[in-house]
Design a protein around this motif. Structure first.
Motif, PDB file in Angstrom:
ATOM      1  N   GLU A 195     -49.449  30.726  65.681  1.00  0.00           N
ATOM      2  CA  GLU A 195     -50.180  29.523  65.252  1.00  0.00           C
ATOM      3  C   GLU A 195     -49.532  28.890  64.025  1.00  0.00           C
ATOM      4  O   GLU A 195     -49.401  27.667  63.927  1.00  0.00           O
ATOM      5  CB  GLU A 195     -51.645  29.867  64.952  1.00  0.00           C
ATOM      6  N   LYS A 196     -49.123  29.738  63.088  1.00  0.00           N
ATOM      7  CA  LYS A 196     -48.471  29.252  61.867  1.00  0.00           C
ATOM      8  C   LYS A 196     -47.169  28.528  62.209  1.00  0.00           C
ATOM      9  O   LYS A 196     -46.884  27.458  61.662  1.00  0.00           O
ATOM     10  CB  LYS A 196     -48.207  30.440  60.932  1.00  0.00           C
ATOM     11  N   TYR A 197     -46.390  29.095  63.133  1.00  0.00           N
ATOM     12  CA  TYR A 197     -45.128  28.465  63.506  1.00  0.00           C
ATOM     13  C   TYR A 197     -45.366  27.160  64.277  1.00  0.00           C
ATOM     14  O   TYR A 197     -44.632  26.191  64.107  1.00  0.00           O
ATOM     15  CB  TYR A 197     -44.259  29.421  64.323  1.00  0.00           C
ATOM     16  N   LEU A 198     -46.405  27.129  65.090  1.00  0.00           N
ATOM     17  CA  LEU A 198     -46.732  25.894  65.814  1.00  0.00           C
ATOM     18  C   LEU A 198     -47.138  24.775  64.857  1.00  0.00           C
ATOM     19  O   LEU A 198     -46.781  23.615  65.073  1.00  0.00           O
ATOM     20  CB  LEU A 198     -47.833  26.145  66.845  1.00  0.00           C
ATOM     21  N   LYS A 199     -47.860  25.114  63.809  1.00  0.00           N
ATOM     22  CA  LYS A 199     -48.210  24.110  62.797  1.00  0.00           C
ATOM     23  C   LYS A 199     -46.951  23.548  62.148  1.00  0.00           C
ATOM     24  O   LYS A 199     -46.841  22.350  61.922  1.00  0.00           O
ATOM     25  CB  LYS A 199     -49.138  24.709  61.735  1.00  0.00           C
ATOM     26  N   TYR A 200     -46.009  24.425  61.848  1.00  0.00           N
ATOM     27  CA  TYR A 200     -44.734  23.998  61.278  1.00  0.00           C
ATOM     28  C   TYR A 200     -43.993  23.072  62.253  1.00  0.00           C
ATOM     29  O   TYR A 200     -43.498  22.012  61.856  1.00  0.00           O
ATOM     30  CB  TYR A 200     -43.889  25.229  60.945  1.00  0.00           C
TER      31      TYR A 200
ATOM     32  N   ASN B 181     -34.484  35.133  77.563  1.00  0.00           N
ATOM     33  CA  ASN B 181     -33.804  35.041  76.271  1.00  0.00           C
ATOM     34  C   ASN B 181     -34.417  33.942  75.414  1.00  0.00           C
ATOM     35  O   ASN B 181     -34.584  34.109  74.202  1.00  0.00           O
ATOM     36  CB  ASN B 181     -32.304  34.779  76.466  1.00  0.00           C
ATOM     37  N   ASP B 182     -34.770  32.806  76.024  1.00  0.00           N
ATOM     38  CA  ASP B 182     -35.432  31.714  75.290  1.00  0.00           C
ATOM     39  C   ASP B 182     -36.772  32.168  74.719  1.00  0.00           C
ATOM     40  O   ASP B 182     -37.118  31.840  73.575  1.00  0.00           O
ATOM     41  CB  ASP B 182     -35.666  30.503  76.198  1.00  0.00           C
TER      42      ASP B 182
ATOM     43  N   LYS C  90     -38.544  35.482  67.885  1.00  0.00           N
ATOM     44  CA  LYS C  90     -37.729  35.707  66.689  1.00  0.00           C
ATOM     45  C   LYS C  90     -37.902  34.577  65.683  1.00  0.00           C
ATOM     46  O   LYS C  90     -38.036  34.819  64.482  1.00  0.00           O
ATOM     47  CB  LYS C  90     -36.259  35.834  67.090  1.00  0.00           C
ATOM     48  N   ALA C  91     -37.940  33.328  66.165  1.00  0.00           N
ATOM     49  CA  ALA C  91     -38.109  32.183  65.270  1.00  0.00           C
ATOM     50  C   ALA C  91     -39.449  32.257  64.539  1.00  0.00           C
ATOM     51  O   ALA C  91     -39.527  31.990  63.337  1.00  0.00           O
ATOM     52  CB  ALA C  91     -38.007  30.877  66.063  1.00  0.00           C
TER      53      ALA C  91
ATOM     54  N   SER D 206     -41.402  35.232  57.588  1.00  0.00           N
ATOM     55  CA  SER D 206     -40.697  36.226  56.766  1.00  0.00           C
ATOM     56  C   SER D 206     -41.092  37.653  57.105  1.00  0.00           C
ATOM     57  O   SER D 206     -41.226  38.514  56.226  1.00  0.00           O
ATOM     58  CB  SER D 206     -40.930  35.957  55.280  1.00  0.00           C
ATOM     59  N   ILE D 207     -41.286  37.913  58.390  1.00  0.00           N
ATOM     60  CA  ILE D 207     -41.644  39.258  58.842  1.00  0.00           C
ATOM     61  C   ILE D 207     -40.359  40.011  59.135  1.00  0.00           C
ATOM     62  O   ILE D 207     -39.516  39.556  59.911  1.00  0.00           O
ATOM     63  CB  ILE D 207     -42.548  39.197  60.093  1.00  0.00           C
TER      64      ILE D 207
END
Length: 121
Positions: free
Chosen positions: A8-13, A72-73, A79-80, A86-87
């Motif tokens: 969710e955090k990455y989607l917001k970004y 792989n995607d 990974k992204a 920062s995990i």
């Protein structure tokens, strides 16, 4: 950290800083990854290790019709998201061999035949 929260955090970004198509790509990837992680009972990022990484790959290969390039995607999306939060993880994101079927280019003679056929339509 809860993996769903990481996604969710990455989607917001992505919503703020990436194009709509990129956001949609990650959203779709995280929907499938959430399903896989729930099936494997993986909830927290601390549960991720080389064995669970291999389990995710195995589940995707056995339960979907995705080619290696799409798997792989998906793993690159995971990974992204982890990197964005920062995990730290102590395993390698090993890529599967590329199994993409590439198109064969037409030679000049084949291209001429195709163009002549299209002119007759």
């Amino acid at each position: 950290m809860n993996l769903n929260f990481v996604f969710e955090k990455y989607l917001k970004y992505c919503k703020l800083y990436k194009r709509q198509g990129t956001f949609d790509h990650y959203r779709q990837a995280f929907i499938l990854l959430n399903k896989v992680l729930l099936e494997l009972n993986l909830i927290a990022s601390s549960q991720l290790n080389q064995n669970t990484y291999d389990d995710i790959i195995t589940w995707l290969k056995e339960n979907t019709i995705k080619k290696n390039s799409k798997i792989n995607d998906l793993m690159a999306s995971l990974k992204a998201a982890l990197n964005h939060s920062s995990i730290k993880y102590d395993f390698r994101f090993t890529k599967l061999t590329d199994d993409t079927t590439h198109f064969k280019a037409l030679n000049d003679d084949e291209l001429d035949k195709l163009l002549n056929y299209l002119k007759t339509l």
